[in-house]
Design a protein around this motif. Structure first.
Motif, PDB file in Angstrom:
ATOM      1  N   UNK A 182      91.397 -73.248  -7.139  1.00  0.00           N
ATOM      2  CA  UNK A 182      91.325 -73.822  -5.793  1.00  0.00           C
ATOM      3  C   UNK A 182      91.775 -75.277  -5.785  1.00  0.00           C
ATOM      4  N   UNK A 183      92.319 -75.687  -4.651  1.00  0.00           N
ATOM      5  CA  UNK A 183      92.682 -77.090  -4.416  1.00  0.00           C
ATOM      6  C   UNK A 183      91.734 -77.655  -3.355  1.00  0.00           C
ATOM      7  N   UNK A 218      82.855 -80.103  -7.007  1.00  0.00           N
ATOM      8  CA  UNK A 218      83.096 -79.116  -8.066  1.00  0.00           C
ATOM      9  C   UNK A 218      84.553 -79.161  -8.518  1.00  0.00           C
ATOM     10  N   UNK A 219      85.478 -79.155  -7.559  1.00  0.00           N
ATOM     11  CA  UNK A 219      86.909 -79.142  -7.899  1.00  0.00           C
ATOM     12  C   UNK A 219      87.293 -80.422  -8.644  1.00  0.00           C
ATOM     13  N   UNK A 220      86.727 -81.541  -8.217  1.00  0.00           N
ATOM     14  CA  UNK A 220      87.049 -82.811  -8.877  1.00  0.00           C
ATOM     15  C   UNK A 220      86.473 -82.863 -10.290  1.00  0.00           C
ATOM     16  N   UNK A 224      87.363 -74.387 -12.345  1.00  0.00           N
ATOM     17  CA  UNK A 224      86.163 -73.555 -12.178  1.00  0.00           C
ATOM     18  C   UNK A 224      86.243 -72.600 -10.991  1.00  0.00           C
ATOM     19  N   UNK A 225      86.735 -73.077  -9.876  1.00  0.00           N
ATOM     20  CA  UNK A 225      86.758 -72.242  -8.667  1.00  0.00           C
ATOM     21  C   UNK A 225      88.096 -71.515  -8.578  1.00  0.00           C
ATOM     22  N   UNK A 269      81.649 -71.243 -14.063  1.00  0.00           N
ATOM     23  CA  UNK A 269      81.060 -72.536 -14.414  1.00  0.00           C
ATOM     24  C   UNK A 269      80.802 -72.666 -15.906  1.00  0.00           C
ATOM     25  N   UNK A 270      81.177 -73.806 -16.458  1.00  0.00           N
ATOM     26  CA  UNK A 270      80.967 -74.088 -17.890  1.00  0.00           C
ATOM     27  C   UNK A 270      80.453 -75.509 -17.980  1.00  0.00           C
ATOM     28  N   UNK A 271      79.261 -75.672 -18.550  1.00  0.00           N
ATOM     29  CA  UNK A 271      78.682 -77.020 -18.624  1.00  0.00           C
ATOM     30  C   UNK A 271      78.777 -77.594 -20.032  1.00  0.00           C
TER      31      UNK A 271
END
Ligand SMILES: CC(C)(COP(=O)(O)OP(=O)(O)OC[C@H]1O[C@@H](n2cnc3c(N)ncnc32)[C@H](O)[C@@H]1OP(=O)(O)O)[C@@H](O)C(=O)NCCC(=O)NCCS
Length: 154
Positions: free
Chosen positions: A23-24, A55-57, A62-63, A79-81
């Motif tokens: 996603x952008x 999230x995107x930043x 991830x998305x 998601x990966x932390x």
């Protein structure tokens, strides 16, 4: 990555040519609109544009969205932390379901998380969401009855 989804039921008769891509920031309004009609929305924090932009930043990969000719018809968050992997927001627009799109989104997310070093994937699913549970079951996920989720709102 281009992926073609052939209908697997007689109910849907068209072929859908969909691109899976990350996603952008300019996708955020469409993503939020999709989640309003397609996602599991009960018992969770409300989605905001700012949260999705954050999230995107923070993690541009991830998305993942399913883009059908400029229209976002499906999503997943891989998601990966740095320690564990979690899947969120698996959703497909009602008009595009039962064509394998969720499985393709999930496969893409699993590929990403495996490449990052994840050894186990998980997803939160409402107990009442039997439709949601069906895909996790179909894709090899199993309920973990010996754990409960503990939460605190901030
Ligand atoms: C669950 C959801 C993502 C499935 O999307 P989809 O693109 O239609 O799913 P797919 O076509 O990839 O189907 C994958 C598998 O899920 C199961 N499944 C999907 N829809 C189903 C339905 N209506 N009834 C029974 N099983 C279903 C099947 O096992 C299917 O495999 P099959 O086609 O080989 O039988 C979609 O219905 C959705 O967005 N639901 C609302 C949001 C939600 O609940 N998300 C999960 C939250 S944890």
């Amino acid at each position: 990555m281009r992926a073609k989804f052939r209908p697997n039921t007689a109910i849907v008769t068209r072929m859908v040519d969909v691109t899976l891509r990350t996603a952008r920031a300019d996708d955020v309004p469409q993503v939020l609109a999709l989640w309003l009609v397609a996602a599991e929305n009960s018992s969770r924090p409300t989605d905001t544009g700012q949260a999705v932009e954050t999230l995107i930043a923070r993690d541009a990969e991830a998305l993942v969205v399913a883009d059908f000719d400029g229209v976002i018809v499906g999503t997943i968050i891989a998601g990966w932390d740095g320690w564990r992997a979690h899947l969120y927001r698996l959703a497909v627009h009602p008009d595009y379901r039962r064509q394998g799109m969720a499985m393709a989104l999930l496969a893409r997310a699993e590929q990403r998380l495996a490449a990052l070093g994840a050894t186990r994937l998980d997803a939160m699913v409402l107990d009442e969401n039997s439709l949601g549970q069906s895909i996790w079951q179909r894709c090899g996920y199993r309920r973990q009855p010996d754990w409960s989720r503990w939460v605190k709102a901030l």
